[in-house]
Scaffold this motif. Structure first.
Motif, PDB file in Angstrom:
ATOM      1  N   VAL A   1       0.872  -1.171   0.000  1.00  0.00           N
ATOM      2  CA  VAL A   1       0.000   0.000   0.000  1.00  0.00           C
ATOM      3  C   VAL A   1       0.907   1.218   0.000  1.00  0.00           C
ATOM      4  CG1 VAL A   1      -1.948  -1.108   1.159  1.00  0.00           C
ATOM      5  CG2 VAL A   1      -0.225   0.016   2.523  1.00  0.00           C
ATOM      6  N   SER A   2       0.483   2.272  -0.675  1.00  0.00           N
ATOM      7  CA  SER A   2       1.310   3.480  -0.695  1.00  0.00           C
ATOM      8  C   SER A   2       0.421   4.711  -0.732  1.00  0.00           C
ATOM      9  CB  SER A   2       2.274   3.469  -1.873  1.00  0.00           C
ATOM     10  OG  SER A   2       1.577   3.423  -3.079  1.00  0.00           O
ATOM     11  N   ARG A   3       0.992   5.793  -0.240  1.00  0.00           N
ATOM     12  CA  ARG A   3       0.248   7.050  -0.155  1.00  0.00           C
ATOM     13  C   ARG A   3       1.252   8.175   0.090  1.00  0.00           C
ATOM     14  NH1 ARG A   3      -4.352   7.792   4.451  1.00  0.00           N
ATOM     15  NH2 ARG A   3      -4.680  10.001   4.207  1.00  0.00           N
ATOM     16  N   THR A   4       0.940   9.353  -0.422  1.00  0.00           N
ATOM     17  CA  THR A   4       1.761  10.526  -0.137  1.00  0.00           C
ATOM     18  C   THR A   4       1.212  11.194   1.107  1.00  0.00           C
ATOM     19  OG1 THR A   4       2.277  10.836  -2.471  1.00  0.00           O
ATOM     20  CG2 THR A   4       2.622  12.720  -1.013  1.00  0.00           C
ATOM     21  N   LEU A   5       2.066  11.337   2.118  1.00  0.00           N
ATOM     22  CA  LEU A   5       1.676  11.959   3.378  1.00  0.00           C
ATOM     23  C   LEU A   5       2.338  13.324   3.489  1.00  0.00           C
ATOM     24  CD1 LEU A   5       2.110   8.882   5.740  1.00  0.00           C
ATOM     25  CD2 LEU A   5       0.087   9.590   4.473  1.00  0.00           C
ATOM     26  N   VAL A   6       1.637  14.290   4.050  1.00  0.00           N
ATOM     27  CA  VAL A   6       2.176  15.632   4.212  1.00  0.00           C
ATOM     28  C   VAL A   6       2.898  15.691   5.561  1.00  0.00           C
ATOM     29  CG1 VAL A   6       1.665  18.093   4.141  1.00  0.00           C
ATOM     30  CG2 VAL A   6       0.276  16.511   2.821  1.00  0.00           C
ATOM     31  N   LYS A   7       3.986  14.957   5.620  1.00  0.00           N
ATOM     32  CA  LYS A   7       4.856  14.927   6.803  1.00  0.00           C
ATOM     33  C   LYS A   7       6.279  14.769   6.307  1.00  0.00           C
ATOM     34  CE  LYS A   7       1.658  13.143  10.195  1.00  0.00           C
ATOM     35  NZ  LYS A   7       1.469  12.309  11.339  1.00  0.00           N
ATOM     36  N   SER A   8       7.218  15.218   7.125  1.00  0.00           N
ATOM     37  CA  SER A   8       8.618  15.077   6.749  1.00  0.00           C
ATOM     38  C   SER A   8       9.085  13.647   6.985  1.00  0.00           C
ATOM     39  CB  SER A   8       9.482  16.043   7.559  1.00  0.00           C
ATOM     40  OG  SER A   8       9.499  15.644   8.917  1.00  0.00           O
ATOM     41  N   GLN A   9      10.137  13.269   6.283  1.00  0.00           N
ATOM     42  CA  GLN A   9      10.680  11.929   6.448  1.00  0.00           C
ATOM     43  C   GLN A   9      11.174  11.687   7.874  1.00  0.00           C
ATOM     44  OE1 GLN A   9      12.992  10.597   3.160  1.00  0.00           O
ATOM     45  NE2 GLN A   9      13.735   8.795   4.239  1.00  0.00           N
ATOM     46  N   PRO A  10      11.880  12.640   8.516  1.00  0.00           N
ATOM     47  CA  PRO A  10      12.287  12.401   9.907  1.00  0.00           C
ATOM     48  C   PRO A  10      11.104  12.212  10.856  1.00  0.00           C
ATOM     49  CG  PRO A  10      13.577  14.178   8.972  1.00  0.00           C
ATOM     50  CD  PRO A  10      12.492  13.854   7.980  1.00  0.00           C
ATOM     51  N   GLU A  11      10.026  12.954  10.646  1.00  0.00           N
ATOM     52  CA  GLU A  11       8.836  12.808  11.485  1.00  0.00           C
ATOM     53  C   GLU A  11       8.223  11.418  11.298  1.00  0.00           C
ATOM     54  OE1 GLU A  11       4.578  15.093  12.329  1.00  0.00           O
ATOM     55  OE2 GLU A  11       5.759  15.651  10.574  1.00  0.00           O
ATOM     56  N   LEU A  12       8.144  10.960  10.050  1.00  0.00           N
ATOM     57  CA  LEU A  12       7.599   9.635   9.775  1.00  0.00           C
ATOM     58  C   LEU A  12       8.496   8.535  10.342  1.00  0.00           C
ATOM     59  CD1 LEU A  12       6.371  10.307   6.147  1.00  0.00           C
ATOM     60  CD2 LEU A  12       4.925   9.707   8.107  1.00  0.00           C
ATOM     61  N   GLU A  13       9.814   8.702  10.229  1.00  0.00           N
ATOM     62  CA  GLU A  13      10.740   7.711  10.778  1.00  0.00           C
ATOM     63  C   GLU A  13      10.554   7.568  12.290  1.00  0.00           C
ATOM     64  OE1 GLU A  13      14.485   9.233   9.442  1.00  0.00           O
ATOM     65  OE2 GLU A  13      14.328   8.226   7.499  1.00  0.00           O
ATOM     66  N   GLU A  14      10.321   8.684  12.968  1.00  0.00           N
ATOM     67  CA  GLU A  14      10.081   8.655  14.416  1.00  0.00           C
ATOM     68  C   GLU A  14       8.783   7.912  14.746  1.00  0.00           C
ATOM     69  OE1 GLU A  14       8.958  11.910  17.821  1.00  0.00           O
ATOM     70  OE2 GLU A  14      10.501  12.488  16.370  1.00  0.00           O
ATOM     71  N   LEU A  15       7.734   8.177  13.979  1.00  0.00           N
ATOM     72  CA  LEU A  15       6.456   7.500  14.204  1.00  0.00           C
ATOM     73  C   LEU A  15       6.569   5.998  13.945  1.00  0.00           C
ATOM     74  CD1 LEU A  15       4.026  10.062  12.532  1.00  0.00           C
ATOM     75  CD2 LEU A  15       4.266   9.591  14.980  1.00  0.00           C
ATOM     76  N   ILE A  16       7.264   5.633  12.895  1.00  0.00           N
ATOM     77  CA  ILE A  16       7.428   4.221  12.552  1.00  0.00           C
ATOM     78  C   ILE A  16       8.238   3.498  13.615  1.00  0.00           C
ATOM     79  CG2 ILE A  16       8.555   2.663  10.893  1.00  0.00           C
ATOM     80  CD1 ILE A  16       7.651   4.772   8.727  1.00  0.00           C
ATOM     81  N   ALA A  17       9.291   4.141  14.110  1.00  0.00           N
ATOM     82  CA  ALA A  17      10.136   3.521  15.138  1.00  0.00           C
ATOM     83  C   ALA A  17       9.377   3.305  16.446  1.00  0.00           C
ATOM     84  CB  ALA A  17      11.376   4.376  15.387  1.00  0.00           C
ATOM     85  N   SER A  18       8.383   4.135  16.715  1.00  0.00           N
ATOM     86  CA  SER A  18       7.644   4.032  17.982  1.00  0.00           C
ATOM     87  C   SER A  18       6.403   3.140  17.880  1.00  0.00           C
ATOM     88  CB  SER A  18       7.244   5.424  18.474  1.00  0.00           C
ATOM     89  OG  SER A  18       6.295   6.001  17.592  1.00  0.00           O
ATOM     90  N   ASP A  19       6.088   2.629  16.700  1.00  0.00           N
ATOM     91  CA  ASP A  19       4.884   1.810  16.506  1.00  0.00           C
ATOM     92  C   ASP A  19       5.296   0.344  16.349  1.00  0.00           C
ATOM     93  OD1 ASP A  19       2.560   0.519  15.581  1.00  0.00           O
ATOM     94  OD2 ASP A  19       1.878   2.322  14.548  1.00  0.00           O
ATOM     95  N   PRO A  20       4.904  -0.523  17.281  1.00  0.00           N
ATOM     96  CA  PRO A  20       5.330  -1.928  17.221  1.00  0.00           C
ATOM     97  C   PRO A  20       4.805  -2.689  16.006  1.00  0.00           C
ATOM     98  CG  PRO A  20       3.734  -1.593  18.990  1.00  0.00           C
ATOM     99  CD  PRO A  20       4.071  -0.243  18.442  1.00  0.00           C
TER     100      PRO A  20
END
Length: 105
Positions: free
Chosen positions: A33-52
């Protein structure tokens, strides 16, 4: 005038049946699945790292700058045991705002 014999009439029951749940990918196949999100890559990396959910074996996340946002692609092989709907839900959760501007919380 009557409809031709080959025409099918939709069943009124079909409208009330629950939506089908997509099964996990068959062995050896990958779902994406893919989608363009209006967030920065560092912000997304932080969210991904914190989600099990993103630590599941056989699951991968790729990101690339795309216009005014970041194109995020989540893929999972059959070994992850995930459905396309579960990947879409994880992607939707990434798009949710994490902080509300102009508030103290």
């Amino acid at each position: 005038m009557h409809a031709p014999a080959s025409a099918t009439v939709p069943s009124p029951v079909a409208e009330t049946e629950p939506a089908a749940i997509r099964p996990p990918a068959p062995a050896g196949e990958e779902i994406k699945v893919s989608r363009t999100l209006v967030k920065s890559q560092p912000e997304l990396e932080e969210l991904i790292a914190s989600d099990p959910r993103f630590a599941a074996e056989g699951m991968a996340v790729s990101m690339a700058e795309h216009g005014f946002g970041t194109m995020v692609t989540i893929s999972a092989g059959s070994s992850a045991g995930l459905t396309e709907d579960q990947l879409a839900e994880a992607l939707a959760d990434l798009s949710e705002p994490q902080r509300r501007p102009f508030t103290n919380t």
